[in-house]
Design a protein around this motif. Structure first.
Motif, short mmCIF file in Angstrom:
data_model
loop_
_atom_site.label_atom_id
_atom_site.label_comp_id
_atom_site.label_asym_id
_atom_site.label_seq_id
_atom_site.Cartn_x
_atom_site.Cartn_y
_atom_site.Cartn_z
N TRP A 235 0.82 -1.59 0.18
CA TRP A 235 0.11 0.32 -0.25
C TRP A 235 0.82 1.64 0.14
CZ3 TRP A 235 -4.54 0.29 -1.33
CH2 TRP A 235 -5.23 1.17 -1.32
N SER A 236 1.92 1.00 0.27
CA SER A 236 3.17 2.35 0.75
C SER A 236 3.12 2.99 -0.81
CB SER A 236 4.18 2.06 1.34
OG SER A 236 4.61 1.19 0.81
N TRP A 237 3.01 1.77 -2.00
CA TRP A 237 3.64 2.63 -3.17
C TRP A 237 2.84 3.15 -4.03
CZ3 TRP A 237 2.51 0.26 -7.80
CH2 TRP A 237 2.19 -1.00 -8.11
N VAL A 238 1.03 2.49 -3.52
CA VAL A 238 0.03 2.63 -4.40
C VAL A 238 -0.45 3.87 -3.78
CG1 VAL A 238 -2.19 1.48 -4.00
CG2 VAL A 238 -1.00 0.19 -4.55
N GLU A 239 -0.40 4.00 -2.64
CA GLU A 239 -1.05 5.37 -2.02
C GLU A 239 0.17 5.69 -1.22
OE1 GLU A 239 -2.92 8.65 -1.28
OE2 GLU A 239 -4.10 6.99 -2.13
N GLY A 241 0.44 9.32 -0.54
CA GLY A 241 0.45 10.12 0.70
C GLY A 241 1.40 11.96 -0.18
N ARG A 245 6.23 7.94 -4.96
CA ARG A 245 6.78 6.43 -4.75
C ARG A 245 7.57 6.48 -4.11
NH1 ARG A 245 1.91 7.52 -7.76
NH2 ARG A 245 0.32 6.34 -7.34
N SER A 248 8.32 6.16 0.12
CA SER A 248 6.83 5.53 0.78
C SER A 248 7.42 4.51 0.58
CB SER A 248 5.77 6.05 0.43
OG SER A 248 4.66 4.99 1.35
#
Length: 331
Positions: A235-239, A241, A245, A248
């Motif tokens: 999820w860190s590279w999907v979303e 923030g 990417r 994250s």
């Protein structure tokens, strides 16, 4: 370029850099001299690599520069305080910050296992789609129980530990892709549900839970933590923030490595329980009680130490200096 002549022309500078790089303490003048020589020797290395890349000379100068760089930047030394900081602050903080991921993985897996197990227990036709009636009877009449006492306790503990570490490592290693973690969790659910459903259908549910719970509570928690860490990495590279990417993913990847190291210890404890407690002649309540105490200790570790460390600002990531570090290259 005449390499021999080039080496003779600059050998004195190289030797001086070697001497300075070997000293434990440098004066201000020596430090300035070392940095000046470092830049010049790095240029020499670049020239040799492009004009006459002799492997021996290249290796010598690369080693010389590495030692000089260490002398200039200082040496890091491991200490017990670093180990204590890892155990008391970094690891529990990372586990606490990722809590909703592994709690979610645990809730979904446990619910799926009970639903599937009940379906298998109530439908003999479904059982035969997984195992033959003969295999089911062998499982119920001794195979499931004998599995925990088939090997010597120390050997069995090592087998269980390495197997569970491998499963946890797969969850973390493939976490960046997401889907493989879900597949590994599903395989785990299916294995538990089939064994449990068959044992319950033959009236051996008490034996199943009496053997699986002492070690399984902590063992499955460790697997869920690994899966949660893997999914959080995905999820860190999907979303990402506010971060890019890549930043994250790098931040979460470093924290995930801490989880991987910590789970080695957790799974060692569950392996010891599975080898020495699960097959022991102790009453069932005592064996399950030991498993519950181990789980309570782990949860207290996460939600007491981890919460405290997280509120103090601990993220489990490396320091700012290391986050910005780049690999030195010759000019």
């Amino acid at each position: 370029m005449d390499l021999d002549a080039y080496v003779m022309a600059h050998h004195a500078e190289w030797e001086r850099l070697r001497v300075l790089g070997a000293q434990r303490r440098l004066t201000g003048a020596q430090a300035d001299e070392l940095l000046d020589l470092y830049q010049r020797v790095a240029t020499h290395l670049s020239v040799i690599r492009s004009a006459a890349p002799d492997p021996t000379v290249v290796q010598y100068l690369s080693t010389l520069l590495a030692k000089a760089r260490t002398a200039a930047l200082g040496r890091r030394t491991a200490s017990w305080s670093s180990v204590a900081d890892f155990v008391v602050r970094q690891l529990p903080a990372v586990l606490y910050r990722a809590r909703w991921w592994w709690i979610g993985a645990a809730a979904a897996s446990i619910l799926a296992a009970f639903v599937m197990g009940a379906w298998i227990a109530r439908n003999p036709d479904v059982q035969t789609s997984f195992v033959s009636p003969e295999q089911a009877k062998k499982l119920v009449n001794g195979d499931f129980r004998d599995y925990y006492s088939e090997y010597a306790a120390t050997d069995f503990a090592a087998r269980v530990w390495t197997n569970n570490v491998w499963v946890a490592a797969l969850c973390i290693a493939f976490g960046v892709l997401g889907a493989p973690v879900v597949y590994l969790l599903w395989q785990n659910v299916v294995n538990v549900a089939i064994s449990g459903g068959i044992m319950v259908s033959y009236g051996h549910g008490g034996e199943f839970f009496g053997l699986i719970l002492p070690h399984g509570i902590l063992e499955l928690t460790a697997v869920f933590v690994a899966a949660g860490a893997g999914l959080r990495l995905f999820w860190s590279w999907v979303e990402p923030g506010a971060r890019t990417r890549s930043d994250s993913l790098a931040h979460e990847g470093r924290a995930t490595v801490i989880v991987a190291i910590g789970l080695v210890g957790v799974l060692l404890v569950s392996g010891i329980i599975e080898a020495f407690v699960t097959p022991s002649p102790m009453p069932t309540w005592a064996r399950i009680g030991i498993g519950i105490l181990a789980e309570i200790a782990f949860l207290a570790y996460v939600f007491v130490l981890g919460r405290r460390a997280a509120l103090a600002g601990e993220t489990g990531d490396v320091g700012q200096v290391d986050q910005a570090a780049v690999r030195p290259v010759s000019a």
